[in-house]
Design a protein around this motif. Structure first.
Motif, PDB file in Angstrom:
ATOM      1  N   MET A   1       0.842  -1.178   0.000  1.00 15.79           N
ATOM      2  CA  MET A   1       0.000   0.000   0.000  1.00 15.79           C
ATOM      3  C   MET A   1       0.891   1.247   0.000  1.00 15.79           C
ATOM      4  O   MET A   1       1.828   1.348   0.776  1.00 15.79           O
ATOM      5  CB  MET A   1      -0.902  -0.013   1.227  1.00 15.79           C
ATOM      6  CG  MET A   1      -1.706   1.255   1.378  1.00 15.79           C
ATOM      7  SD  MET A   1      -2.658   1.278   2.893  1.00 15.79           S
ATOM      8  CE  MET A   1      -4.241   0.859   2.239  1.00 15.79           C
ATOM      9  N   ALA A   2       0.608   2.160  -0.890  1.00 13.71           N
ATOM     10  CA  ALA A   2       1.388   3.392  -0.987  1.00 13.71           C
ATOM     11  C   ALA A   2       1.045   4.344   0.155  1.00 13.71           C
ATOM     12  O   ALA A   2      -0.111   4.419   0.592  1.00 13.71           O
ATOM     13  CB  ALA A   2       1.101   4.074  -2.321  1.00 13.71           C
ATOM     14  N   LEU A   3       2.069   5.049   0.619  1.00  8.91           N
ATOM     15  CA  LEU A   3       1.849   6.051   1.654  1.00  8.91           C
ATOM     16  C   LEU A   3       1.190   7.278   1.044  1.00  8.91           C
ATOM     17  O   LEU A   3       1.476   7.642  -0.097  1.00  8.91           O
ATOM     18  CB  LEU A   3       3.168   6.446   2.306  1.00  8.91           C
ATOM     19  CG  LEU A   3       3.900   5.329   3.050  1.00  8.91           C
ATOM     20  CD1 LEU A   3       5.270   5.820   3.499  1.00  8.91           C
ATOM     21  CD2 LEU A   3       3.084   4.876   4.240  1.00  8.91           C
ATOM     22  N   LYS A   4       0.334   7.914   1.806  1.00  8.55           N
ATOM     23  CA  LYS A   4      -0.358   9.099   1.319  1.00  8.55           C
ATOM     24  C   LYS A   4       0.356  10.364   1.793  1.00  8.55           C
ATOM     25  O   LYS A   4       1.063  10.357   2.791  1.00  8.55           O
ATOM     26  CB  LYS A   4      -1.802   9.106   1.820  1.00  8.55           C
ATOM     27  CG  LYS A   4      -2.632   7.998   1.232  1.00  8.55           C
ATOM     28  CD  LYS A   4      -4.060   8.109   1.654  1.00  8.55           C
ATOM     29  CE  LYS A   4      -4.859   6.983   1.014  1.00  8.55           C
ATOM     30  NZ  LYS A   4      -6.273   7.090   1.289  1.00  8.55           N
ATOM     31  N   ARG A  31       2.331  17.363   1.688  1.00 11.59           N
ATOM     32  CA  ARG A  31       3.730  16.953   1.822  1.00 11.59           C
ATOM     33  C   ARG A  31       3.847  15.486   1.433  1.00 11.59           C
ATOM     34  O   ARG A  31       3.303  14.610   2.085  1.00 11.59           O
ATOM     35  CB  ARG A  31       4.235  17.166   3.248  1.00 11.59           C
ATOM     36  CG  ARG A  31       5.759  16.991   3.332  1.00 11.59           C
ATOM     37  CD  ARG A  31       6.267  17.038   4.740  1.00 11.59           C
ATOM     38  NE  ARG A  31       5.776  15.835   5.407  1.00 11.59           N
ATOM     39  CZ  ARG A  31       5.646  15.707   6.707  1.00 11.59           C
ATOM     40  NH1 ARG A  31       5.927  16.700   7.500  1.00 11.59           N
ATOM     41  NH2 ARG A  31       5.203  14.576   7.224  1.00 11.59           N
ATOM     42  N   HIS A  32       4.550  15.241   0.342  1.00  9.75           N
ATOM     43  CA  HIS A  32       4.807  13.890  -0.155  1.00  9.75           C
ATOM     44  C   HIS A  32       5.525  13.097   0.935  1.00  9.75           C
ATOM     45  O   HIS A  32       6.302  13.669   1.705  1.00  9.75           O
ATOM     46  CB  HIS A  32       5.678  13.999  -1.419  1.00  9.75           C
ATOM     47  CG  HIS A  32       5.868  12.733  -2.150  1.00  9.75           C
ATOM     48  ND1 HIS A  32       6.863  11.850  -1.826  1.00  9.75           N
ATOM     49  CD2 HIS A  32       5.186  12.181  -3.191  1.00  9.75           C
ATOM     50  CE1 HIS A  32       6.805  10.808  -2.648  1.00  9.75           C
ATOM     51  NE2 HIS A  32       5.804  10.990  -3.482  1.00  9.75           N
ATOM     52  N   PRO A  33       5.297  11.779   1.028  1.00 11.34           N
ATOM     53  CA  PRO A  33       5.953  10.985   2.072  1.00 11.34           C
ATOM     54  C   PRO A  33       7.479  11.096   2.069  1.00 11.34           C
ATOM     55  O   PRO A  33       8.114  10.974   3.116  1.00 11.34           O
ATOM     56  CB  PRO A  33       5.510   9.549   1.768  1.00 11.34           C
ATOM     57  CG  PRO A  33       4.224   9.693   1.043  1.00 11.34           C
ATOM     58  CD  PRO A  33       4.339  10.973   0.258  1.00 11.34           C
ATOM     59  N   SER A  34       8.080  11.346   0.904  1.00 15.30           N
ATOM     60  CA  SER A  34       9.540  11.472   0.846  1.00 15.30           C
ATOM     61  C   SER A  34      10.021  12.915   1.036  1.00 15.30           C
ATOM     62  O   SER A  34      11.216  13.174   1.022  1.00 15.30           O
ATOM     63  CB  SER A  34      10.069  10.930  -0.483  1.00 15.30           C
ATOM     64  OG  SER A  34       9.639  11.754  -1.552  1.00 15.30           O
ATOM     65  N   GLU A  35       9.096  13.844   1.205  1.00  9.40           N
ATOM     66  CA  GLU A  35       9.458  15.255   1.362  1.00  9.40           C
ATOM     67  C   GLU A  35       9.659  15.585   2.841  1.00  9.40           C
ATOM     68  O   GLU A  35       8.936  15.110   3.703  1.00  9.40           O
ATOM     69  CB  GLU A  35       8.353  16.141   0.775  1.00  9.40           C
ATOM     70  CG  GLU A  35       8.677  17.617   0.789  1.00  9.40           C
ATOM     71  CD  GLU A  35       7.628  18.457   0.093  1.00  9.40           C
ATOM     72  OE1 GLU A  35       8.010  19.452  -0.550  1.00  9.40           O
ATOM     73  OE2 GLU A  35       6.425  18.124   0.176  1.00  9.40           O
ATOM     74  N   THR A  36      10.640  16.431   3.106  1.00 10.09           N
ATOM     75  CA  THR A  36      10.899  16.866   4.478  1.00 10.09           C
ATOM     76  C   THR A  36      10.123  18.151   4.777  1.00 10.09           C
ATOM     77  O   THR A  36       9.681  18.851   3.864  1.00 10.09           O
ATOM     78  CB  THR A  36      12.396  17.147   4.683  1.00 10.09           C
ATOM     79  OG1 THR A  36      12.782  18.228   3.815  1.00 10.09           O
ATOM     80  CG2 THR A  36      13.250  15.913   4.382  1.00 10.09           C
ATOM     81  N   GLY A  67       2.230  23.219  -7.287  1.00 13.06           N
ATOM     82  CA  GLY A  67       2.033  22.168  -8.269  1.00 13.06           C
ATOM     83  C   GLY A  67       2.118  20.819  -7.587  1.00 13.06           C
ATOM     84  O   GLY A  67       2.201  20.724  -6.356  1.00 13.06           O
ATOM     85  N   ALA A  68       2.150  19.769  -8.387  1.00 10.50           N
ATOM     86  CA  ALA A  68       2.225  18.417  -7.837  1.00 10.50           C
ATOM     87  C   ALA A  68       3.598  18.115  -7.258  1.00 10.50           C
ATOM     88  O   ALA A  68       3.750  17.228  -6.434  1.00 10.50           O
ATOM     89  CB  ALA A  68       1.866  17.400  -8.906  1.00 10.50           C
ATOM     90  N   GLY A  69       4.620  18.862  -7.702  1.00 10.55           N
ATOM     91  CA  GLY A  69       5.954  18.714  -7.138  1.00 10.55           C
ATOM     92  C   GLY A  69       6.506  17.311  -7.259  1.00 10.55           C
ATOM     93  O   GLY A  69       6.604  16.768  -8.345  1.00 10.55           O
ATOM     94  N   LEU A  70       6.853  16.694  -6.130  1.00 11.59           N
ATOM     95  CA  LEU A  70       7.484  15.376  -6.129  1.00 11.59           C
ATOM     96  C   LEU A  70       6.586  14.286  -6.713  1.00 11.59           C
ATOM     97  O   LEU A  70       7.077  13.274  -7.200  1.00 11.59           O
ATOM     98  CB  LEU A  70       7.899  14.984  -4.707  1.00 11.59           C
ATOM     99  CG  LEU A  70       9.035  15.801  -4.093  1.00 11.59           C
ATOM    100  CD1 LEU A  70       9.249  15.382  -2.643  1.00 11.59           C
ATOM    101  CD2 LEU A  70      10.311  15.660  -4.882  1.00 11.59           C
ATOM    102  N   CYS A  71       5.289  14.489  -6.661  1.00 11.57           N
ATOM    103  CA  CYS A  71       4.349  13.480  -7.184  1.00 11.57           C
ATOM    104  C   CYS A  71       4.383  13.400  -8.707  1.00 11.57           C
ATOM    105  O   CYS A  71       4.067  12.364  -9.287  1.00 11.57           O
ATOM    106  CB  CYS A  71       2.925  13.781  -6.729  1.00 11.57           C
ATOM    107  SG  CYS A  71       2.712  13.650  -4.955  1.00 11.57           S
ATOM    108  N   ASP A  72       4.747  14.481  -9.366  1.00  8.94           N
ATOM    109  CA  ASP A  72       4.755  14.534 -10.828  1.00  8.94           C
ATOM    110  C   ASP A  72       5.952  15.365 -11.284  1.00  8.94           C
ATOM    111  O   ASP A  72       5.953  16.590 -11.140  1.00  8.94           O
ATOM    112  CB  ASP A  72       3.452  15.156 -11.338  1.00  8.94           C
ATOM    113  CG  ASP A  72       3.377  15.219 -12.853  1.00  8.94           C
ATOM    114  OD1 ASP A  72       4.362  14.850 -13.534  1.00  8.94           O
ATOM    115  OD2 ASP A  72       2.334  15.647 -13.361  1.00  8.94           O
ATOM    116  N   PRO A  73       6.977  14.736 -11.818  1.00 16.38           N
ATOM    117  CA  PRO A  73       8.170  15.479 -12.234  1.00 16.38           C
ATOM    118  C   PRO A  73       7.920  16.474 -13.367  1.00 16.38           C
ATOM    119  O   PRO A  73       8.756  17.330 -13.627  1.00 16.38           O
ATOM    120  CB  PRO A  73       9.146  14.388 -12.663  1.00 16.38           C
ATOM    121  CG  PRO A  73       8.315  13.186 -12.936  1.00 16.38           C
ATOM    122  CD  PRO A  73       7.091  13.306 -12.086  1.00 16.38           C
TER     123      PRO A  73
END
Length: 193
Positions: A1-4, A31-36, A67-73
């Protein structure tokens, strides 16, 4: 399951004395799960520094937002779009690669990068020559110690005041204030600093 993504809400009051722009923004930051927290807050600072462009570039007929940022390059961290749908401003934070920056320059009137973190100097030494040919690109740097301090201001519901004066920005909230002075590494055109 992907993190939200984690959702943050910010009430941001901007007093941009340099450009005579005084606005209030009710913002939602995902905030994307990989974003600080640091990166998320740098995105917020980038928006605050460029909010005046809604009036300057679009005559008030535009929207600035995340924008979508890390979710969409293929989507910027912050974007300014005019009423026709034209991307007037594309903003990235961090240390993006040359190819996405070239693609962004072909899709927007202007592209700004706000580099931060201790590795930014190393990134720039490798990138400066590669992006010198991109006249629509400007690159700025925030000192790492200041962006780390920004992370301490992050909370799920934020009340923030951004004051822009003499090219610097101060972000103040319930947890304190952080003063940042962006350093120009590349201006629009082909000049490098």
């Amino acid at each position: 399951m992907a993190l939200k993504s984690t959702v943050f809400k910010a009430q941001l009051q901007i007093a941009d004395i340099d450009h005579g722009c005084y606005t209030d923004h009710a913002l939602t930051l995902a905030r994307h799960p990989s974003e600080t927290d640091e990166r998320m807050m740098v995105r917020l600072v980038a928006l605050a520094l460029n909010a005046h462009q809604v009036q300057d570039l679009c005559g008030g007929d535009g929207t600035i937002g995340f924008g979508a940022g890390l979710c969409d390059p293929d989507d910027p961290d912050v974007r300014l779009t005019d009423f026709t749908g034209r991307r007037r401003l594309w903003i990235e934070v961090g240390q993006p690669d040359e190819r996405p920056l070239a693609r962004a320059c072909s899709q927007a009137d202007a592209v700004i990068v706000y580099a931060y973190a201790p590795a930014a100097d190393i990134w720039w030494r490798g990138m400066a020559g590669k992006v010198a040919r991109l006249p629509r690109l400007a690159v700025w740097r925030f000192a790492a110690e200041h962006t780390r301090a920004l992370a301490a201001l992050a909370e799920r519901h934020m009340q923030l005041v951004a004051t822009v004066q003499e090219g610097a920005i101060t972000i103040a909230g319930e947890r304190g204030a952080v003063h940042l002075e962006p350093e120009s590494w590349k201006a629009f055109g082909n000049d490098e600093r």
